[in-house]
Enzyme design. Sequence first.
Site, short mmCIF file in Angstrom:
data_model
loop_
_atom_site.label_atom_id
_atom_site.label_comp_id
_atom_site.label_asym_id
_atom_site.label_seq_id
_atom_site.Cartn_x
_atom_site.Cartn_y
_atom_site.Cartn_z
N ILE A 128 0.54 -0.26 13.77
CA ILE A 128 -0.63 -0.28 12.88
C ILE A 128 -0.20 0.01 11.45
O ILE A 128 0.33 1.10 11.15
CB ILE A 128 -1.70 0.75 13.32
CG1 ILE A 128 -1.99 0.62 14.83
CG2 ILE A 128 -2.96 0.60 12.49
CD1 ILE A 128 -2.50 -0.74 15.28
N LYS A 129 -0.45 -0.96 10.58
CA LYS A 129 -0.08 -0.79 9.17
C LYS A 129 -1.25 -0.13 8.47
O LYS A 129 -2.40 -0.60 8.52
CB LYS A 129 0.20 -2.17 8.57
CG LYS A 129 1.39 -2.20 7.64
CD LYS A 129 1.73 -3.63 7.28
CE LYS A 129 2.77 -3.68 6.19
NZ LYS A 129 2.99 -5.05 5.71
N ILE A 130 -0.94 0.98 7.81
CA ILE A 130 -1.98 1.81 7.19
C ILE A 130 -1.63 1.99 5.71
O ILE A 130 -0.50 2.38 5.39
CB ILE A 130 -2.00 3.21 7.85
CG1 ILE A 130 -2.20 3.11 9.37
CG2 ILE A 130 -2.99 4.14 7.18
CD1 ILE A 130 -3.60 3.22 9.85
#
Length: 216
Positions: A82-84
């Site tokens: 998950i890119k945050i």
Amino acid sequence: MKLFIDTANITEIKEMAEAGVIDGVTTNPSLVAKEGHQFHKLIAEICAIVNGPVSAEVMALNTADMVTEAHKLAKIHANVVIKIPMTMDGLRAVRILTSEEIATNVTLVFSPNQALLAAKAGAKFVSPFVGRIDDCGGDGMDLVTQIMDIYDNYAFDTEVIVASVRHPLHVVQAALIGADIATLPYAILKKMPDHPLTDIGITRFLSDWEGGRKNG
Ligand code: G3P
């Protein structure tokens, strides 16, 4: 050193996967939008091609919505990361997702302090954008060196993904610094095998071979 491809284009990913040169994939909202496919289906398709981390970015800006989006993305495949975005809300989301053993990649990192906080929150990956720093007259690779030093000093497990790579020299610099990963646009991966002396050498070998056959 691991190399990821920075694209959401299936044809590009397949070509590089077939050559055995990529260990993972990073996408971002701009890259996904360019492809015009349904986001989750596209990520599933990418995961079926590459057996490695596949970064998919959340669009929400507050922690609760980021976590909800992340849960849906994480269900697509075990390799989804998950890119945050690097914000205080993002850090809170990273902490929650890390406690649930969901891997995160903190993106849009432009300073060593941001990278330090990402590691403390438990991010599996951090993505300094070297090209965008260079575009503003800075030195993106200096940032990578600083982050690597800080992570080494305190034995953080967070892996550094050199992102926003603009040319093959960035890849060499990242490798010499010892960055864990560089994520490369297709166009740069395509340039890396090329060298004019290789082409000249092949032409000369072929002509010598043909000349020898005529004589013998
Ligand atoms: O995927 C993140 C990063 O690599 C974007 O690069 O070229 O848009 O600065 P760029």
